[in-house]
Structures are given as structure tokens and as C-alpha cells.
Design an enzyme around this catalytic site. Structure first.
Site, PDB file in Angstrom:
ATOM      1  N   ASN A  49     121.271   3.156  47.994  1.00 19.93           N
ATOM      2  CA  ASN A  49     120.189   2.226  48.167  1.00 19.93           C
ATOM      3  C   ASN A  49     118.615   3.599  48.968  1.00 19.93           C
ATOM      4  O   ASN A  49     119.199   4.216  49.991  1.00 19.93           O
ATOM      5  CB  ASN A  49     120.233   1.984  49.544  1.00 19.93           C
ATOM      6  CG  ASN A  49     119.719   1.212  50.513  1.00 19.93           C
ATOM      7  OD1 ASN A  49     118.042   0.841  49.849  1.00 19.93           O
ATOM      8  ND2 ASN A  49     120.332   0.346  52.071  1.00 19.93           N
ATOM      9  N   ARG A  94     120.455  -0.955  44.966  1.00 19.07           N
ATOM     10  CA  ARG A  94     119.926  -2.244  45.744  1.00 19.07           C
ATOM     11  C   ARG A  94     118.207  -1.982  45.448  1.00 19.07           C
ATOM     12  O   ARG A  94     117.346  -1.032  45.868  1.00 19.07           O
ATOM     13  CB  ARG A  94     119.545  -1.657  47.483  1.00 19.07           C
ATOM     14  CG  ARG A  94     119.058  -2.736  48.088  1.00 19.07           C
ATOM     15  CD  ARG A  94     118.951  -2.291  49.584  1.00 19.07           C
ATOM     16  NE  ARG A  94     118.708  -3.378  50.269  1.00 19.07           N
ATOM     17  CZ  ARG A  94     118.001  -2.725  51.533  1.00 19.07           C
ATOM     18  NH1 ARG A  94     118.042  -2.107  52.244  1.00 19.07           N
ATOM     19  NH2 ARG A  94     117.398  -4.145  52.428  1.00 19.07           N
ATOM     20  N   HIS A 100     117.764  -9.130  53.033  1.00 17.65           N
ATOM     21  CA  HIS A 100     118.868  -9.770  53.415  1.00 17.65           C
ATOM     22  C   HIS A 100     120.012 -10.036  52.708  1.00 17.65           C
ATOM     23  O   HIS A 100     120.785 -10.710  53.194  1.00 17.65           O
ATOM     24  CB  HIS A 100     119.019  -9.641  55.404  1.00 17.65           C
ATOM     25  CG  HIS A 100     118.655  -8.706  55.722  1.00 17.65           C
ATOM     26  ND1 HIS A 100     118.185  -8.929  57.312  1.00 17.65           N
ATOM     27  CD2 HIS A 100     118.340  -7.106  55.912  1.00 17.65           C
ATOM     28  CE1 HIS A 100     117.601  -7.877  57.745  1.00 17.65           C
ATOM     29  NE2 HIS A 100     117.670  -6.716  56.798  1.00 17.65           N
ATOM     30  N   ARG A 136     109.623  -4.103  65.103  1.00 16.75           N
ATOM     31  CA  ARG A 136     109.188  -5.300  64.340  1.00 16.75           C
ATOM     32  C   ARG A 136     108.437  -6.293  65.212  1.00 16.75           C
ATOM     33  O   ARG A 136     109.287  -6.759  65.830  1.00 16.75           O
ATOM     34  CB  ARG A 136     109.477  -5.304  62.841  1.00 16.75           C
ATOM     35  CG  ARG A 136     109.420  -4.733  62.092  1.00 16.75           C
ATOM     36  CD  ARG A 136     110.402  -4.969  60.659  1.00 16.75           C
ATOM     37  NE  ARG A 136     111.200  -3.966  59.276  1.00 16.75           N
ATOM     38  CZ  ARG A 136     111.729  -4.240  58.966  1.00 16.75           C
ATOM     39  NH1 ARG A 136     112.776  -5.222  58.574  1.00 16.75           N
ATOM     40  NH2 ARG A 136     112.663  -3.020  58.472  1.00 16.75           N
ATOM     41  N   GLU A 163     127.576  -4.698  52.293  1.00 20.24           N
ATOM     42  CA  GLU A 163     126.312  -5.090  50.932  1.00 20.24           C
ATOM     43  C   GLU A 163     126.905  -4.355  50.048  1.00 20.24           C
ATOM     44  O   GLU A 163     126.458  -4.513  48.989  1.00 20.24           O
ATOM     45  CB  GLU A 163     124.714  -4.947  51.864  1.00 20.24           C
ATOM     46  CG  GLU A 163     124.439  -5.644  52.750  1.00 20.24           C
ATOM     47  CD  GLU A 163     123.072  -5.232  53.692  1.00 20.24           C
ATOM     48  OE1 GLU A 163     123.461  -4.370  54.705  1.00 20.24           O
ATOM     49  OE2 GLU A 163     122.399  -5.483  53.324  1.00 20.24           O
TER      50      GLU A 163
END
Ligand code: ADP
Length: 403
Positions: A7, A91, A180, A241, A385
Site C-alpha cells: 500500500n 492497493r 474503503h 477532512r 484490508e
């Protein structure tokens, strides 16, 4: 099969070497501060202590070389030969409208990934850099791209279209994509196991609450809506964010503060959310600590975070016509009883009822935290993940080998 899961971020590479037979990580780690001073590799073999290696790690190619060397090293390694790495799963944040599943990486795919940079300029270039670095360091090893967006590929048009001129969608691909996906997929499949009912009979809401955060409505196994949109900026209030905003606000601030596009982007992505409201931190632990110490803006940030999450939970239960399971995952979801409690308060009318004692006990492990009489089961499920990426990589690499 031993699969290296990669990733890549702008200045970091996270990795895990997963044995798909046992589904366990043989080793995991992170290379951070790539291209900066103080680059460091943190590496944890499954059976030995974590170590840190400093070095001059100028780019992603050097970073991947460090990763492979440490995986092979006598004292800290977990493999003896490079050839033990049988496939690599990457990813990739954005798969656009095209990719509904993971895919084998080929030269043609690389050019498609480059075309997608336009949709995810903050993420996809780093993912591509990671793929190129692996091509150099581990040539000939099959590689698979696993997209964050793929799981949301079936979101219907009425949920993905924005209220803009339709030509913006046709011309620039402006629509909800959602992110996600690997996490929402993993926890929904675990929920199926925990609830002992097939996904095809379950209406689930999954809340992935990490530094970035998103909620998904998973109706009988299909993601039909999710809070992140065209980019990962929409939806929940996050660490740094903003999440949902009146779009006119940004025009107003840009005009008043004479901000450039880049500055506006930084404001929304890096200085907003929990950090922006509280002025304390983007880290939920520090927000909660300060809120308990009666720091008024930390309290406001926590309440705004949970209120926004509650609105999404209630609205997704509404669009699915009811709810069977609610799942909390990722750093905040797995570890914060406060956030789970505050965001479920007053949702008893939907059948959501948390058991206070169970909720307070659960930190980072799988558990049903609802009361016995709740009609909606509320579950805490640590996400994985990397395992989804490893499973997909195995499936696709093996199919390609047979073809
Ligand atoms: P990332 O999106 O970077 O993978 P994580 O899933 O690791 O992030 O989540 C990071 C967030 O989890 C941080 O806001 C952190 O404060 C929060 N977190 C971790 N442990 C706890 C805890 N015990 N209580 C509250 N929040 C926590």
C-alpha cells in the site's frame, strides 16, 4: 501461497507478507518519510520483536528494495529466497467506473491506471509508483491491482449521480465512487459469519472510522450507497477532512481569503475535520481526552463527529427499509466506546440498542455489543484490508496462471 501486499502513499509504503494458507501475516511493516530526512523502515516479523532501520530511502524503488531485503534478512526475515514471494497485491485507490473487481497488472492495465490519475491525483500516482518499483525489484512476479472503489461498483445511478448538469458526469466522470471498499467488504463478510445468516438476507451498515472514515449501506451483500463520493473528502467528519459541506462555502472562503486551488484543497483535506474544529488534534484519543477535560471545542468536535455519523446510520437504514446489523471498524470504530455510544444514542427506534457494559469492554476485538433484546445486532469487527487484497491476489494470479 505467500503474497506481498503493498500500500503505497506519497512518502510511505505499508507492506504485509501474507501466507494465504493460514491467512496470517508472516511479517508487516512500514517505510516512512521516503524522500525526506529521517527515512525509517519499521518491520515486525510475526514471531520476533519489531525493529527499526534508518537509511537514505530516496524513492519508492529504494523503499521496496529495503522491504525485500528485510524480508530475506537472516535475523529479521521470514523467507529465504525471493522466489518465495509468489505474487504481489497492490492497493489502488481509484478504479473509476471500469473496474468492478481486482485485475492482473499488465502493460495495458498500467496505461489504464495512468488514465485514472485524473480522477485521483492525490492517490493513484503513488500506487503506480509502487507498482513500478516492484516491477524493478521483483521482476516476473505476478501482480494484481485491488481497487478501493470496486466494492461500490453496483451503487445505483440515483445514488451516485450529483445534482449537477449531467454533462459533467459524461465529460469528467463526476459521480460518487466510494472508497474503503476492501474494508467494507471484509467486515460485511465477517458479519455474515458472526450473525450466522447469509449476506443475501442481511441489511448492513458498516462504519469504517479511521483517519479517513466512511459508512456504507450494504443491502443483501451489495453496497448500494456510501458516504465518500467523487473523492474521499465527502461524507463523515474525519481526522483532518471536512466531510460534507455546503459547496458554496468553499467558493466563499476562497474569495474572502484569496486562496489558490492548492490552498483550498489543503484547507479541506489537511486542516479541517476534528483537527479544524477542536484546534487540538486529528487523533480521536486526544479529542476524547480533551473533551473529558472539558475542552469546549474538543467536545464540539466529538459531538459533531458522532452526530454526522448518526445521521448517516439513520438515513441508510431508511433507504434499505430497515436494518439487521451495524458494524464498527478501523481505529476509532474498533477502539472507542464513546464514539459508538454517542453515535447510536436515540436510534433505539430502529432497533439499535447497545449494551453499555459490553460496549465499554470492547477494544480491538470481534464482539456483539448489542443488548439481548436489540433487533439490530451491533458488532465491532477489526478490519483486515490486507487479507482481502491477499485473497484477491491469489484468486487472480492463480486464474492467470491457468489461462
Ligand atoms: P488509518 O485510516 O490511518 O488506517 P486507523 O484505522 O489506524 O487509521 O485509525 C486511526 C484513528 O483511530 C485515530 O484517530 C486514532 O485516534 C483512533 N484510535 C486508535 N485507538 C483509539 C482509542 N483507543 N480510542 C479512540 N480512538 C482511537
Amino acid at each position: 501461497m505467500k503474497i506481498l501486499v503493498i500500500n503505497c502513499g506519497s512518502s510511505s509504503v505499508k507492506y504485509q507478507l501474507i501466507d494465504t494458507e493460514t491467512e496470517a501475516a508472516l511479517a508487516k511493516g512500514t517505510v516512512s518519510r521516503i524522500g525526506m530526512t529521517g527515512s525509517v523502515l519499521t518491520h515486525k516479523p510475526h514471531d520476533r520483536p519489531e525493529i527499526k532501520v534508518s537509511g537514505e530511502i530516496l524513492d519508492h524503488i529504494v523503499a521496496i528494495e529495503y522491504v525485500v531485503s528485510i524480508l530475506l534478512s537472516e535475523n529479521h526475515g521470514v523467507i529465504k529466497e525471493r522466489s518465495e514471494i509468489e505474487a504481489i497485491g497492490h492497493r489502488v485507490v481509484h478504479g473509476g467506473e471500469k473496474f468492478s473487481d481486482s485485475v492482473l497488472i499488465t502493460p495495458e492495465l498500467m496505461s489504464e491506471l495512468r488514465n485514472l490519475i485524473e480522477l485521483a491525483p492525490l492517490h493513484n500516482p503513488h500506487n503506480i509508483r509502487g507498482i513500478n518499483a516492484c516491477l524493478k525489484t521483483l521482476p516476473g512476479v505476478p501482480m494484481v491491482a485491488v481497487f478501493d472503489t470496486a466494492f461500490h461498483h453496483k451503487i445505483p445511478a440515483h445514488a451516485y449521480i450529483y445534482g449537477l448538469p449531467y454533462v459533467m458526469y459524461k465529460r469528467y466522470g463526476i459521480r460518487r465512487y466510494g472508497f474503503h471498499g476492501t474494508s467494507h467488504k471484509y467486515v460485511s463478510e465477517r458479519a455474515e459469519q458472526m450473525l450466522g445468516k447469509p449476506l443475501s438476507e442481511l441489511r448492513l451498515i458498516t462504519c469504517h472510522l479511521g483517519n479517513g472514515a466512511s459508512v456504507a449501506a450494504i443491502d443483501r451483500g451489495v453496497s448500494i450507497d456510501t458516504s465518500m463520493g467523487f473523492t474521499p473528502l465527502e461524507g463523515l467528519l474525519m481526522g483532518t477532512r471536512s466531510g460534507d459541506l455546503d459547496p458554496a462555502i468553499i467558493l466563499h472562503i476562497m474569495a474572502r481569503e484569496e486562496l489558490t486551488l492548492h490552498e483550498a484543497n489543503t484547507l479541506l483535506n489537511k486542516h479541517s475535520g476534528l483537527a479544524g474544529i477542536s484546534g487540538v488534534s486529528s487523533d480521536m484519543r486526544e479529542i476524547i481526552e480533551s473533551a473529558h477535560e472539558k475542552h469546549s471545542n474538543a467536545k464540539l468536535a466529538l459531538n459533531a463527529y458522532c452526530y454526522r455519523l448518526k445521521k448517516y446510520i439513520a438515513s441508510y437504514a431508511g433507504v434499505m427499509g430497515g436494518l439487521d446489523g451495524l458494524v464498527f471498524t478501523a481505529g476509532v470504530g474498533e477502539n472507542s466506546p464513546d464514539v459508538r455510544w454517542l453515535s447510536c444514542e436515540n436510534l433505539e427506534f430502529l432497533g439499535i440498542k447497545l449494551d453499555k457494559t459490553k460496549n465499554n469492554q470492547v477494544v480491538g476485538k470481534e464482539m456483539d455489543i448489542s443488548t439481548d433484546d436489540a433487533t439490530v445486532r451491533t458488532l465491532v469487527i477489526p478490519t483486515n484490508e490486507e487479507l482481502v487484497i491477499a485473497r484477491d491476489t491469489q484468486r487472480i494470479a492463480q486464474a492467470a496462471a491457468k489461462a
